[in-house]
Design a protein around this motif. Structure first.
Motif, PDB file in Angstrom:
ATOM      1  N   LEU A  33      41.295  49.923  32.266  1.00  0.00           N
ATOM      2  CA  LEU A  33      42.218  49.202  33.144  1.00  0.00           C
ATOM      3  C   LEU A  33      41.603  49.173  34.535  1.00  0.00           C
ATOM      4  O   LEU A  33      41.297  50.223  35.111  1.00  0.00           O
ATOM      5  CB  LEU A  33      43.592  49.877  33.171  1.00  0.00           C
ATOM      6  N   VAL A  34      41.411  47.979  35.075  1.00  0.00           N
ATOM      7  CA  VAL A  34      40.833  47.806  36.406  1.00  0.00           C
ATOM      8  C   VAL A  34      41.873  47.114  37.272  1.00  0.00           C
ATOM      9  O   VAL A  34      42.274  45.976  36.984  1.00  0.00           O
ATOM     10  CB  VAL A  34      39.537  46.976  36.360  1.00  0.00           C
ATOM     11  N   ARG A  35      42.324  47.818  38.332  1.00  0.00           N
ATOM     12  CA  ARG A  35      43.322  47.253  39.245  1.00  0.00           C
ATOM     13  C   ARG A  35      42.735  47.148  40.644  1.00  0.00           C
ATOM     14  O   ARG A  35      41.830  47.884  41.008  1.00  0.00           O
ATOM     15  CB  ARG A  35      44.579  48.120  39.272  1.00  0.00           C
ATOM     16  N   LEU A  39      37.808  33.051  40.617  1.00  0.00           N
ATOM     17  CA  LEU A  39      39.111  32.752  40.033  1.00  0.00           C
ATOM     18  C   LEU A  39      40.239  33.521  40.695  1.00  0.00           C
ATOM     19  O   LEU A  39      41.415  33.244  40.430  1.00  0.00           O
ATOM     20  CB  LEU A  39      39.094  33.073  38.527  1.00  0.00           C
ATOM     21  N   GLY A  40      39.913  34.503  41.515  1.00  0.00           N
ATOM     22  CA  GLY A  40      40.950  35.295  42.159  1.00  0.00           C
ATOM     23  C   GLY A  40      41.537  36.367  41.273  1.00  0.00           C
ATOM     24  O   GLY A  40      42.691  36.774  41.467  1.00  0.00           O
ATOM     25  N   VAL A  41      40.769  36.852  40.298  1.00  0.00           N
ATOM     26  CA  VAL A  41      41.260  37.906  39.410  1.00  0.00           C
ATOM     27  C   VAL A  41      41.421  39.194  40.209  1.00  0.00           C
ATOM     28  O   VAL A  41      40.492  39.627  40.905  1.00  0.00           O
ATOM     29  CB  VAL A  41      40.286  38.115  38.232  1.00  0.00           C
ATOM     30  N   HIS A  42      42.605  39.807  40.111  1.00  0.00           N
ATOM     31  CA  HIS A  42      42.862  41.043  40.853  1.00  0.00           C
ATOM     32  C   HIS A  42      43.033  42.249  39.943  1.00  0.00           C
ATOM     33  O   HIS A  42      42.996  43.397  40.411  1.00  0.00           O
ATOM     34  CB  HIS A  42      44.096  40.890  41.744  1.00  0.00           C
ATOM     35  N   SER A  43      43.252  42.018  38.651  1.00  0.00           N
ATOM     36  CA  SER A  43      43.331  43.145  37.713  1.00  0.00           C
ATOM     37  C   SER A  43      42.939  42.658  36.336  1.00  0.00           C
ATOM     38  O   SER A  43      43.110  41.480  36.007  1.00  0.00           O
ATOM     39  CB  SER A  43      44.728  43.762  37.688  1.00  0.00           C
ATOM     40  N   MET A  44      42.413  43.580  35.531  1.00  0.00           N
ATOM     41  CA  MET A  44      41.917  43.209  34.211  1.00  0.00           C
ATOM     42  C   MET A  44      42.001  44.395  33.267  1.00  0.00           C
ATOM     43  O   MET A  44      42.063  45.556  33.688  1.00  0.00           O
ATOM     44  CB  MET A  44      40.467  42.727  34.299  1.00  0.00           C
ATOM     45  N   TYR A  55      42.984  39.075  31.880  1.00  0.00           N
ATOM     46  CA  TYR A  55      42.868  38.956  33.333  1.00  0.00           C
ATOM     47  C   TYR A  55      44.191  38.450  33.903  1.00  0.00           C
ATOM     48  O   TYR A  55      44.917  37.690  33.247  1.00  0.00           O
ATOM     49  CB  TYR A  55      41.759  37.970  33.725  1.00  0.00           C
ATOM     50  N   ARG A  56      44.466  38.864  35.155  1.00  0.00           N
ATOM     51  CA  ARG A  56      45.583  38.309  35.912  1.00  0.00           C
ATOM     52  C   ARG A  56      45.051  37.782  37.238  1.00  0.00           C
ATOM     53  O   ARG A  56      44.404  38.520  37.991  1.00  0.00           O
ATOM     54  CB  ARG A  56      46.668  39.364  36.156  1.00  0.00           C
ATOM     55  N   ASP A  57      45.352  36.521  37.502  1.00  0.00           N
ATOM     56  CA  ASP A  57      44.971  35.938  38.786  1.00  0.00           C
ATOM     57  C   ASP A  57      46.119  35.157  39.421  1.00  0.00           C
ATOM     58  O   ASP A  57      46.255  35.124  40.635  1.00  0.00           O
ATOM     59  CB  ASP A  57      43.760  35.021  38.616  1.00  0.00           C
ATOM     60  N   ARG A  58      47.001  34.576  38.606  1.00  0.00           N
ATOM     61  CA  ARG A  58      48.133  33.831  39.139  1.00  0.00           C
ATOM     62  C   ARG A  58      49.346  34.731  39.337  1.00  0.00           C
ATOM     63  O   ARG A  58      50.069  34.586  40.321  1.00  0.00           O
ATOM     64  CB  ARG A  58      48.477  32.668  38.213  1.00  0.00           C
ATOM     65  N   GLU A  97      49.707  47.388  34.545  1.00  0.00           N
ATOM     66  CA  GLU A  97      50.102  48.780  34.649  1.00  0.00           C
ATOM     67  C   GLU A  97      49.659  49.528  33.396  1.00  0.00           C
ATOM     68  O   GLU A  97      49.119  48.937  32.456  1.00  0.00           O
ATOM     69  CB  GLU A  97      51.619  48.886  34.829  1.00  0.00           C
ATOM     70  N   GLN A  98      49.936  50.831  33.389  1.00  0.00           N
ATOM     71  CA  GLN A  98      49.562  51.653  32.245  1.00  0.00           C
ATOM     72  C   GLN A  98      50.270  51.173  30.983  1.00  0.00           C
ATOM     73  O   GLN A  98      49.682  51.163  29.896  1.00  0.00           O
ATOM     74  CB  GLN A  98      49.895  53.118  32.516  1.00  0.00           C
TER      75      GLN A  98
END
Length: 729
Positions: free
Chosen positions: A247-249, A271-276, A294-297, A303-304
């Protein structure tokens, strides 16, 4: 009695009045939920401390202001609906942003119901409960439920990977990718143990939420099916190495691991990815590939709990992909077995010119087969059939039936007699299958297979056919006109019918016979085909268990039209044209098409004599054979042919019944036949040194390359075939 009245009076004295303001204050002060009181214009009149984080001021002049962070228009619509209709609205979910943290999403459960004061004024009481965590847990459970229903529907590794990304996006992630090692995609068993971090992976699936400014195409930065290698050390390589999800935040773009894979790092930051989340696709302790989310929008990071959900999804997806891998491997083995059991290349014959096509279905190879069997007297046997079921078992049964059919065919059995013997073999195989079924398993169908068998004689130019549950052939004359060839379809093999009728038809030279299996007729008819019946008279016959008769007739009509120019084209081209016309897409079942163009043996290549029942005629028969061989330029075969003719004619005179006929056929080999009206069967045996006779068939067996006996309606024929000299074509 006095005590009870005293208690009642005491309770009445302690109970507040209906309009006691202290009770209302207690409710608004002590309630753990957000309480809002709105007037008839939906303006906030009162709210409690929970509703505004400790601030009890009223503030605001419209319904949307009483609960900051939530959608004002949606709140006002719900409130107005409840106030005007007088109905309660309970636990309606709305989404919004936390006032103290605009980057964090929250979910509220709204309940509204109208109240009326003693003075007759109407108010609306609204209750909002923050259910963000509860709803997130329910959403995760729903995602797992969706995964349970959708994953595993595909028997293809790529399809299973796409199902996995469809479940993850958009409910869990904004972007999802699946990368697989090559072994699962090719149906090979993956290597056990950790995966080399530098091993190339193939992009199997990509899915992303759509929206302006995405900067990526529908197929993703890496095209589907392309190989790529992850840098090391990165979260991807670490997951491949130890099989543990990462998990990368708070991804900012300046992390050290991004320098190990700068190209991928630039794509992520662009792409503006902030967590993966990177999760291994593990089945049976073997890593098959990676699932990356990935989350960018969405503003809230993973989270865990999301990591735990991703691991569960990856585990289920890996099982689905591994099942597809196992199916692909079994299908590959069954297809290989099927092709090995089918004829490699039909022999070149004087009787017919043949061409064939075999197309395995998408659900796996079944038991479709065909065969072209050279027979005595320059004749040929054409067979086609289909075994119930698919997979290795069906292919193995097909091989057994084809071997049995070929064994019976070379014994020169008539089509109806051959199917009777083949039916007995099918019943034995069916009984063996039933004996191996586990308790409670579904019962096997009575019919093990269907089969159509034809024998074509190029000298008499006749074709004899019999069917065991298989559609009859399509016949097209030399002029391209479809001709009827009605063949009665008896029960399939394995039913013990033992009643097979033969159909005999005289064919013109250059006629084309089309034999096919049900898979060729399984496609949907194109526009204008429905209701068209063929000229073969079999429009009412179904092409399979689920094939309506009308559609089957339409498909046969398409096949006939595709063979209209049969006399002008090569048979291989005709095969392709039929496939293009009937199977515009890959078919579900196996499909086999066998085309045979008939030929006629010229009269000058056949010599026939009827001999009297007299031992003295043996010498005459030898001289006739010698003269005919001289006319054909085959003087090299005089001596051997003379011995064969002498033995066969002598046996016919001694043990047979007149009339006796001698026939020589100059085909791809020299065939010598002697017929008589007796039904007795000669047997080859090794004569002892003291025996005076019994060496005739043994001598023939040593002199000829092939020999045998066939029976007809009016007796038997003993034949022997020699190879032509090497300098003869």
């Amino acid at each position: 009695m006095s005590t009870r009245n005293s208690d009642t009076d005491h309770a009445r004295r302690d109970a507040p009045g209906d309009d006691d303001p202290a009770l209302l204050d207690a409710v608004f002060t002590q309630a753990p939920l957000g309480l809002y009181l709105l007037d008839h214009d939906l303006r906030p009149v009162r709210r409690n401390a929970v509703a505004r984080g400790g601030d009890t001021g009223i503030g605001g002049h419209c319904a949307g202001d009483f609960a900051p962070g939530y959608d004002a228009a949606e709140l006002e619509t719900l409130a107005r609906q409840s106030l005007q209709d007088g109905e309660w609205i309970r636990d309606r979910l709305i989404r919004g942003l936390a006032p103290g943290d605009p980057s964090s999403d929250r979910v509220g459960a709204v309940s509204c119901f109208p109240v009326e004061s003693p003075t007759g004024h109407r108010y609306l009481l609204a209750i909002i409960e923050d259910v963000t965590e509860r709803q997130a847990a329910l959403d995760r459970l729903d995602i797992l439920h969706t995964a349970h229903r959708q994953l595993g529907a595909s028997l293809d590794a790529i399809g299973s990977a796409e199902e996995l990304t469809d479940v993850a996006v958009p409910r869990l992630a904004d972007i999802a990718t699946v990368d697989l090692l090559d072994e699962p995609l090719r149906g090979l068993p993956p290597h056990a143990g950790p995966v080399d971090p530098t091993a190339p992976l193939r992009r199997a699936a990509f899915r992303a939420t759509r929206g302006p400014g995405r900067g990526i195409g529908e197929k993703g930065p890496i095209p589907r099916g392309e190989l790529s290698t992850y840098g090391a050390p990165t979260p991807y390589s670490q997951v491949l190495h130890d099989g543990r999800a990462r998990l990368v935040r708070g991804l900012r773009g300046d992390e050290d691991w991004l320098t190990a894979d700068p190209a991928r790092g630039r794509r992520l930051t662009g792409l503006g990815v902030h967590s993966m989340i990177v999760a291994p696709l593990t089945a049976h302790d073997t890593v098959l590939g990676l699932l990356t989310l990935y989350r960018d929008r969405r503003t809230d990071p993973f989270e865990q709990a999301d990591l735990d959900l991703a691991v569960e999804l990856a585990s289920r997806g890996a099982l689905s992909i591994d099942k597809a891998r196992s199916y692909a491997r079994e299908r590959s083995i069954a297809t290989t077995l099927q092709r090995q059991l089918l004829p490699k290349e039909p022999p070149e014959l004087s009787a017919v010119e043949t061409a064939q096509v075999y197309l395995p279905g998408v659900v796996g190879p079944g038991g479709d087969w065909y065969d072209v069997v050279p027979l005595s007297g320059a004749r040929v046997g054409l067979a086609i059939g289909s075994v119930n079921g698919t997979g290795i078992e069906a292919a193995a049964l097909m091989g057994q039936l084809r071997t049995a059919l070929r064994t019976l065919a070379v014994q020169d059995m008539s089509p109806d007699e051959l199917l009777v013997r083949l039916d007995e073999t099918a019943r034995v195989l069916t009984d063996e299958q039933r004996n191996t079924l586990p308790p409670g398993a579904d019962r096997l169908p009575d019919g093990l297979a269907s089969c159509l068998y034809l024998v074509y004689d190029p000298i008499a130019r006749t074709c004899v056919a019999a069917s065991a549950g298989h559609p009859g052939p399509v016949l097209v004359g030399p002029d391209g006109e479809a001709l009827p060839f009605p063949v009665e379809r008896a029960l399939p093999l394995g039913c013990g019918d033992k009643c097979y009728e033969t159909t005999t038809l005289e064919l013109a030279q250059g006629s084309v016979l089309a034999l096919y299996t049900g898979g060729l007729m399984s496609g949907w008819p194109r526009t204008g085909e429905s209701g068209v019946s063929g000229a073969s008279g079999e429009a009412d016959e179904p092409g399979g268990a689920d094939e309506p008769g009308e559609r089957f007739g339409a498909r046969r009509a398409v096949l006939e039209r595709a063979l209209v120019r049969a006399g002008e084209e090569e048979l291989r081209e005709l095969c392709d044209r039929v496939v293009y016309a009937l199977l515009p897409e890959q078919q579900r079942e196996d499909a086999v098409l066998l085309l045979a163009r008939t030929r006629a043996l010229p009269d000058e290549q056949v010599a026939v004599w009827t001999l009297p029942d007299d031992p003295a005629v043996v010498r005459t028969a030898r001289r006739l054979a010698e003269h005919q061989l001289a006319a054909w330029g085959l003087e090299e075969l005089d001596f051997v042919t003379g011995l064969i003719v002498s033995e066969l004619v002598t046996n016919a005179i001694r043990y047979g019944v007149p009339p006796i006929r001698l026939r020589l056929i100059n085909d791809r080999g020299l065939i010598c036949e002697v017929s008589d009206a007796s039904a007795s069967t000669p047997h080859l045996r090794r004569a002892k040194s003291t025996d005076e006779g019994g060496r005739g068939l043994y001598i023939i067996g040593r002199l000829a390359q092939r020999w045998g006996t066939r029976f007809g309606r009016h007796g038997k024929t003993i034949w022997a075939q020699q190879d032509l000299p090497a300098d003869r074509p």
